[in-house]
Design a protein around this motif. Structure first.
Motif, PDB file in Angstrom:
ATOM      1  N   PRO A   4     -10.824  36.661  53.731  1.00 27.06           N
ATOM      2  CA  PRO A   4     -10.573  35.839  54.914  1.00 27.06           C
ATOM      3  C   PRO A   4     -11.765  34.930  55.177  1.00 27.06           C
ATOM      4  O   PRO A   4     -12.910  35.370  55.154  1.00 27.06           O
ATOM      5  CB  PRO A   4     -10.425  36.882  56.031  1.00 27.06           C
ATOM      6  N   THR A   5     -11.502  33.672  55.415  1.00 30.65           N
ATOM      7  CA  THR A   5     -12.596  32.728  55.631  1.00 30.65           C
ATOM      8  C   THR A   5     -12.543  32.069  57.008  1.00 30.65           C
ATOM      9  O   THR A   5     -13.470  31.358  57.378  1.00 30.65           O
ATOM     10  CB  THR A   5     -12.584  31.628  54.555  1.00 30.65           C
ATOM     11  N   PHE A  13     -22.658  28.794  54.508  1.00 35.42           N
ATOM     12  CA  PHE A  13     -22.058  28.756  53.183  1.00 35.42           C
ATOM     13  C   PHE A  13     -21.932  30.177  52.639  1.00 35.42           C
ATOM     14  O   PHE A  13     -22.920  30.885  52.521  1.00 35.42           O
ATOM     15  CB  PHE A  13     -22.926  27.929  52.234  1.00 35.42           C
ATOM     16  N   LEU A  14     -20.713  30.572  52.315  1.00 33.37           N
ATOM     17  CA  LEU A  14     -20.478  31.870  51.686  1.00 33.37           C
ATOM     18  C   LEU A  14     -19.181  31.792  50.903  1.00 33.37           C
ATOM     19  O   LEU A  14     -18.106  31.551  51.471  1.00 33.37           O
ATOM     20  CB  LEU A  14     -20.399  32.989  52.735  1.00 33.37           C
ATOM     21  N   ILE A  19     -17.500  37.482  49.100  1.00 35.68           N
ATOM     22  CA  ILE A  19     -16.928  38.443  50.039  1.00 35.68           C
ATOM     23  C   ILE A  19     -16.121  39.495  49.296  1.00 35.68           C
ATOM     24  O   ILE A  19     -16.293  40.701  49.500  1.00 35.68           O
ATOM     25  CB  ILE A  19     -16.039  37.720  51.070  1.00 35.68           C
ATOM     26  N   GLU A  20     -15.248  39.043  48.423  1.00 32.08           N
ATOM     27  CA  GLU A  20     -14.386  39.969  47.685  1.00 32.08           C
ATOM     28  C   GLU A  20     -15.205  40.946  46.849  1.00 32.08           C
ATOM     29  O   GLU A  20     -14.936  42.164  46.846  1.00 32.08           O
ATOM     30  CB  GLU A  20     -13.429  39.188  46.794  1.00 32.08           C
ATOM     31  N   ALA A 153     -26.570  36.825  48.869  1.00 31.41           N
ATOM     32  CA  ALA A 153     -25.704  35.766  49.399  1.00 31.41           C
ATOM     33  C   ALA A 153     -25.256  36.092  50.818  1.00 31.41           C
ATOM     34  O   ALA A 153     -25.204  35.210  51.682  1.00 31.41           O
ATOM     35  CB  ALA A 153     -24.500  35.556  48.492  1.00 31.41           C
ATOM     36  N   LEU A 154     -24.935  37.356  51.072  1.00 34.19           N
ATOM     37  CA  LEU A 154     -24.490  37.764  52.400  1.00 34.19           C
ATOM     38  C   LEU A 154     -25.620  37.670  53.410  1.00 34.19           C
ATOM     39  O   LEU A 154     -25.433  37.186  54.536  1.00 34.19           O
ATOM     40  CB  LEU A 154     -23.952  39.199  52.367  1.00 34.19           C
TER      41      LEU A 154
END
Length: 292
Positions: A4-5, A13-14, A19-20, A153-154
């Motif tokens: 979900p974005t 920016f991600l 996420i997955e 990244a997170l």
């Protein structure tokens, strides 16, 4: 699983793939080989649950898309209603998500969801406090590579949620020449000349200096884009700004804390980098309350 974005910070920016990957890795770590044996043993398969993800302190929220992805990876029948989005300031006691669906899936995803939101909101909240101390200045506060392995990244995304900026993501982003590079390469000018000979025109070159004499040497070459002023006191930072005269971007690093950031901002440097944003952020207090 589709990441979900819609709850992402609009100016951060991600990648949805980040996420997955993070959610799959975290769920695999928690569920192991047999899944949530406690819920399977104690909760009927048909049982439903309604839960609220609640902020138990005031701060800046981050990580909600990962929480949503964690629950929905466990059951496509879970329905989630958001009450905030990443980057939002939240008060203590407010709900940020409501989650409804199969009870086993809700319980199995609880800890993973809370871990992501707690960790990332902690970083965003700490960053927002640093940013607050720089109000009225041009200074941008940025993070470093001092991040949790596998979560860079997170965590850098969470810094952006708090109003900060990102330094390089990895060793392949840009040239950052540090004291050991200078020592091995034989000095400031040789190391800068070698760097310029080997990089493309879009690659920035930053070099670390410890003294004003080194800064003068760098300025004389005209080969650096950014100079990192390492562990300099306030008076020295002010003199560095005077010497540079806007010819290079200046970044203060070392000793950048909530107690010193306002004084650093007042020197006129362009950036200040703080590893503490990611390696020392306290966990944000968030909980999942099931009410039915």
């Amino acid at each position: 699983m589709t990441a979900p974005t819609s709850l992402l910070h609009p100016d951060a920016f991600l990648s949805p793939f980040a996420i997955e990957e993070a959610v799959r890795r975290a769920l695999d770590e928690d569920l192991g080989r047999a899944g949530d044996v406690t819920s399977i043993a104690t909760i009927p398969a048909e049982a439903q649950a309604h839960a609220v993800l609640v902020a138990r302190q005031a701060g800046t929220i981050a990580g909600l898309p990962l929480a949503v992805a964690a629950f929905q990876a466990l059951s496509t029948d879970i329905i989630i209603h958001p009450h905030a989005h990443d980057g939002a300031a939240v008060a203590r006691g407010v709900p940020v998500l409501t989650i409804s669906g199969p009870a086993r899936a809700v319980l199995a995803g609880e800890r993973t969801a809370l871990n992501f939101v707690g960790r990332l909101s902690g970083i965003a909240t700490l960053t927002a406090d640093y940013v607050r101390h720089t109000a009225g200045s041009k200074l941008r506060i940025c993070c470093t590579r001092k991040t949790t392995p596998g979560l860079r990244a997170l965590e850098k995304y969470a810094v952006r949620c708090g109003g900060g900026f990102n330094h390089r993501f990895g060793l392949d982003d840009a040239i950052l020449i540090k004291d050991n590079h200078i020592a091995v390469a034989g000095g400031v000018r040789p190391v800068l000349e070698r760097a310029r000979e080997r990089i493309g025109h879009l690659v920035k070159v930053e070099i670390e200096v410890d003294t004003l004499d080194q800064l003068k040497e760098v300025l004389a070459t005209g080969l650096a884009d950014v100079v990192l002023l390492d562990n300099m006191d306030i008076a020295t930072l002010k003199e560095a700004v005077r010497l540079a005269e806007g010819r290079v971007v200046l970044e203060a690093s070392g000793g950048v804390t909530q107690d010193t950031i306002a004084a650093i901002a007042a020197t006129g440097v362009d950036y200040a980098s703080a590893g503490a944003l990611t390696h020392s952020a306290p966990n944000f207090d968030v909980a999942l309350d099931i009410d039915a």
